[in-house]
Scaffold this motif. Sequence first.
Motif, PDB file in Angstrom:
ATOM      1  N   GLY A 111       0.923  -1.259  -0.101  1.00  0.00           N
ATOM      2  CA  GLY A 111      -0.089  -0.191  -0.037  1.00  0.00           C
ATOM      3  C   GLY A 111       0.646   1.192   0.149  1.00  0.00           C
ATOM      4  O   GLY A 111       0.606   2.208   0.551  1.00  0.00           O
ATOM      5  N   ASP A 112       1.880   1.159  -0.735  1.00  0.00           N
ATOM      6  CA  ASP A 112       2.867   2.323  -0.665  1.00  0.00           C
ATOM      7  C   ASP A 112       2.253   3.555  -1.711  1.00  0.00           C
ATOM      8  O   ASP A 112       1.615   3.038  -2.539  1.00  0.00           O
ATOM      9  N   LEU A 113       2.748   4.621  -1.349  1.00  0.00           N
ATOM     10  CA  LEU A 113       2.516   5.574  -2.171  1.00  0.00           C
ATOM     11  C   LEU A 113       3.293   6.158  -3.304  1.00  0.00           C
ATOM     12  O   LEU A 113       4.576   6.224  -2.905  1.00  0.00           O
ATOM     13  N   PRO A 114       3.223   5.929  -4.768  1.00  0.00           N
ATOM     14  CA  PRO A 114       4.258   6.084  -5.546  1.00  0.00           C
ATOM     15  C   PRO A 114       4.709   7.817  -5.655  1.00  0.00           C
ATOM     16  O   PRO A 114       4.028   8.609  -5.417  1.00  0.00           O
ATOM     17  N   SER A 115       6.107   7.860  -5.902  1.00  0.00           N
ATOM     18  CA  SER A 115       6.568   9.269  -5.863  1.00  0.00           C
ATOM     19  C   SER A 115       6.358   9.857  -7.008  1.00  0.00           C
ATOM     20  O   SER A 115       6.035  10.956  -7.095  1.00  0.00           O
ATOM     21  N   ASP A 116       6.011   9.004  -8.157  1.00  0.00           N
ATOM     22  CA  ASP A 116       5.516   9.603  -9.442  1.00  0.00           C
ATOM     23  C   ASP A 116       4.455   8.658  -9.879  1.00  0.00           C
ATOM     24  O   ASP A 116       4.637   7.363 -10.499  1.00  0.00           O
ATOM     25  N   ARG A 117       3.180   9.262 -10.108  1.00  0.00           N
ATOM     26  CA  ARG A 117       2.245   8.122 -10.665  1.00  0.00           C
ATOM     27  C   ARG A 117       2.212   7.740 -11.967  1.00  0.00           C
ATOM     28  O   ARG A 117       1.766   6.856 -12.503  1.00  0.00           O
ATOM     29  N   THR A 118       3.057   8.421 -12.784  1.00  0.00           N
ATOM     30  CA  THR A 118       3.144   8.100 -14.168  1.00  0.00           C
ATOM     31  C   THR A 118       4.266   6.827 -14.392  1.00  0.00           C
ATOM     32  O   THR A 118       4.099   6.345 -15.341  1.00  0.00           O
ATOM     33  N   VAL A 119       4.899   6.460 -13.314  1.00  0.00           N
ATOM     34  CA  VAL A 119       5.677   5.511 -13.293  1.00  0.00           C
ATOM     35  C   VAL A 119       4.967   3.993 -13.425  1.00  0.00           C
ATOM     36  O   VAL A 119       5.331   3.227 -13.887  1.00  0.00           O
ATOM     37  N   VAL A 120       3.939   4.267 -12.529  1.00  0.00           N
ATOM     38  CA  VAL A 120       3.131   3.058 -12.280  1.00  0.00           C
ATOM     39  C   VAL A 120       1.565   3.126 -12.749  1.00  0.00           C
ATOM     40  O   VAL A 120       0.670   3.527 -11.809  1.00  0.00           O
ATOM     41  N   PRO A 121       1.326   3.233 -14.014  1.00  0.00           N
ATOM     42  CA  PRO A 121      -0.107   3.429 -14.361  1.00  0.00           C
ATOM     43  C   PRO A 121      -1.075   2.256 -13.961  1.00  0.00           C
ATOM     44  O   PRO A 121      -2.362   2.713 -14.198  1.00  0.00           O
ATOM     45  N   HIS A 122      -0.472   1.079 -13.981  1.00  0.00           N
ATOM     46  CA  HIS A 122      -1.500  -0.099 -13.561  1.00  0.00           C
ATOM     47  C   HIS A 122      -0.935  -0.604 -12.222  1.00  0.00           C
ATOM     48  O   HIS A 122       0.044  -1.038 -11.951  1.00  0.00           O
ATOM     49  N   ILE A 123      -1.645  -0.414 -11.116  1.00  0.00           N
ATOM     50  CA  ILE A 123      -1.449  -0.659  -9.808  1.00  0.00           C
ATOM     51  C   ILE A 123      -2.552  -1.808  -9.267  1.00  0.00           C
ATOM     52  O   ILE A 123      -3.470  -1.719  -9.261  1.00  0.00           O
ATOM     53  N   GLN A 124      -2.122  -2.982  -8.713  1.00  0.00           N
ATOM     54  CA  GLN A 124      -2.856  -3.922  -7.945  1.00  0.00           C
ATOM     55  C   GLN A 124      -2.404  -4.181  -6.745  1.00  0.00           C
ATOM     56  O   GLN A 124      -1.131  -4.101  -6.267  1.00  0.00           O
ATOM     57  N   SER A 125      -3.151  -4.423  -5.524  1.00  0.00           N
ATOM     58  CA  SER A 125      -2.836  -4.711  -4.437  1.00  0.00           C
ATOM     59  C   SER A 125      -2.160  -6.250  -4.320  1.00  0.00           C
ATOM     60  O   SER A 125      -1.616  -6.638  -3.367  1.00  0.00           O
ATOM     61  N   ASP A 126      -2.382  -7.349  -5.236  1.00  0.00           N
ATOM     62  CA  ASP A 126      -1.933  -8.430  -5.579  1.00  0.00           C
ATOM     63  C   ASP A 126      -2.133  -8.865  -6.668  1.00  0.00           C
ATOM     64  O   ASP A 126      -2.415  -8.107  -7.871  1.00  0.00           O
ATOM     65  N   LEU A 127      -1.926 -10.176  -6.911  1.00  0.00           N
ATOM     66  CA  LEU A 127      -1.896 -10.686  -8.456  1.00  0.00           C
ATOM     67  C   LEU A 127      -3.309 -10.973  -8.820  1.00  0.00           C
ATOM     68  O   LEU A 127      -3.439 -11.462 -10.090  1.00  0.00           O
ATOM     69  N   HIS A 128      -4.372 -11.041  -8.188  1.00  0.00           N
ATOM     70  CA  HIS A 128      -5.835 -11.405  -8.597  1.00  0.00           C
ATOM     71  C   HIS A 128      -6.036 -10.632  -9.898  1.00  0.00           C
ATOM     72  O   HIS A 128      -5.847  -9.210  -9.832  1.00  0.00           O
ATOM     73  N   ASN A 129      -6.907 -11.312 -10.892  1.00  0.00           N
ATOM     74  CA  ASN A 129      -7.238 -10.386 -12.091  1.00  0.00           C
ATOM     75  C   ASN A 129      -5.903 -10.195 -12.933  1.00  0.00           C
ATOM     76  O   ASN A 129      -5.939  -9.120 -13.545  1.00  0.00           O
ATOM     77  N   LEU A 130      -4.631 -10.779 -12.870  1.00  0.00           N
ATOM     78  CA  LEU A 130      -3.379 -10.197 -13.331  1.00  0.00           C
ATOM     79  C   LEU A 130      -3.620 -10.266 -14.872  1.00  0.00           C
ATOM     80  O   LEU A 130      -3.137  -9.576 -15.496  1.00  0.00           O
ATOM     81  N   LEU A 131      -4.532 -11.254 -15.564  1.00  0.00           N
ATOM     82  CA  LEU A 131      -4.428 -11.577 -16.931  1.00  0.00           C
ATOM     83  C   LEU A 131      -4.976 -10.293 -17.376  1.00  0.00           C
ATOM     84  O   LEU A 131      -4.494  -9.663 -18.410  1.00  0.00           O
ATOM     85  N   ALA A 132      -6.304  -9.836 -16.932  1.00  0.00           N
ATOM     86  CA  ALA A 132      -6.644  -8.511 -17.457  1.00  0.00           C
ATOM     87  C   ALA A 132      -5.805  -7.424 -17.337  1.00  0.00           C
ATOM     88  O   ALA A 132      -5.757  -6.623 -18.249  1.00  0.00           O
ATOM     89  N   ALA A 133      -5.279  -7.082 -16.205  1.00  0.00           N
ATOM     90  CA  ALA A 133      -4.203  -6.132 -16.069  1.00  0.00           C
ATOM     91  C   ALA A 133      -3.178  -6.092 -17.117  1.00  0.00           C
ATOM     92  O   ALA A 133      -2.720  -5.078 -17.631  1.00  0.00           O
ATOM     93  N   VAL A 134      -2.518  -7.212 -17.349  1.00  0.00           N
ATOM     94  CA  VAL A 134      -1.576  -7.503 -18.260  1.00  0.00           C
ATOM     95  C   VAL A 134      -1.841  -7.115 -19.562  1.00  0.00           C
ATOM     96  O   VAL A 134      -1.379  -6.375 -20.326  1.00  0.00           O
ATOM     97  N   GLU A 135      -3.003  -7.656 -20.086  1.00  0.00           N
ATOM     98  CA  GLU A 135      -3.566  -7.285 -21.404  1.00  0.00           C
ATOM     99  C   GLU A 135      -3.989  -6.009 -21.578  1.00  0.00           C
ATOM    100  O   GLU A 135      -3.966  -5.218 -22.832  1.00  0.00           O
ATOM    101  N   THR A 136      -4.266  -5.349 -20.509  1.00  0.00           N
ATOM    102  CA  THR A 136      -4.408  -3.794 -20.759  1.00  0.00           C
ATOM    103  C   THR A 136      -3.349  -2.905 -20.716  1.00  0.00           C
ATOM    104  O   THR A 136      -3.294  -2.102 -21.676  1.00  0.00           O
ATOM    105  N   ALA A 137      -2.275  -3.515 -19.848  1.00  0.00           N
ATOM    106  CA  ALA A 137      -1.152  -2.728 -19.900  1.00  0.00           C
ATOM    107  C   ALA A 137      -0.540  -2.779 -21.053  1.00  0.00           C
ATOM    108  O   ALA A 137       0.388  -1.787 -21.799  1.00  0.00           O
TER     109      ALA A 137
END
Length: 219
Positions: free
Chosen positions: A193-219
């Motif tokens: 649950g960290d806060l990124p110092s630059d939100r553009t570095v991490v456009p896709h954020i998840q708290s764990d790996l659940h639903n990772l396929l959808a996140a990967v294909e979106t990224a």
Amino acid sequence: MMGGMRWVTFDCFGTLVDWRHGISTSAELIAPGQGARLLEAYNRHEHAVEAESPGSRYRDVMAEALRRACAEEGVRLNPDDAGVLAATLPYWPVFAEVGGELSALREAGWRLALLTNCDRDLVAETRRRLPVPFDAVVTAEDAGAYKPAHDHFELFRNTYEPETWVHVAQSYFHDMEPAYRLGLARVWINRLGDLPSDRTVVPHIQSDLHNLLAAVETA
């Protein structure tokens, strides 16, 4: 050579394996009641040790970082106990959702690889506990450096020539920042649950790996 394929690369410890649990419980073996303190102190020292000695084996990095953590916290460390983290690392627990989520990626046609700040022998023992096989592994021993240096990523790119490549990892510092600088698609597994110092570095954020396929294909 597997050029032209779709790849998802992962950091191993912290992303797939519960690194914090592994370090704190291992520290408890040598200093009962001090595991949480030593974990936080260890985190403050590991990168400095890697930066000072980028060609060192990871087991030696862990031992030196633990020595410094114990010295900082005033915890007595017997010389032959400094290797406890390397000794227990193959038994550190895999996060519960890893098997199902990585299986879904493989079934969808993605190749899987590890880019890990670890030695070949240690990650080989860890791979025995991972519930899904990996198609490639790049270690710090292979790269001759530790992330956030770019050597892992460049070695992987030059060896496997991925057509599509998404990097998935928990560490903002070790993985997300270099992946951003290299222009890679990326998914941040923000387990703490960290806060990124630059939100553009991490456009896709998840708290764990659940639903990772959808996140990967979106990224």
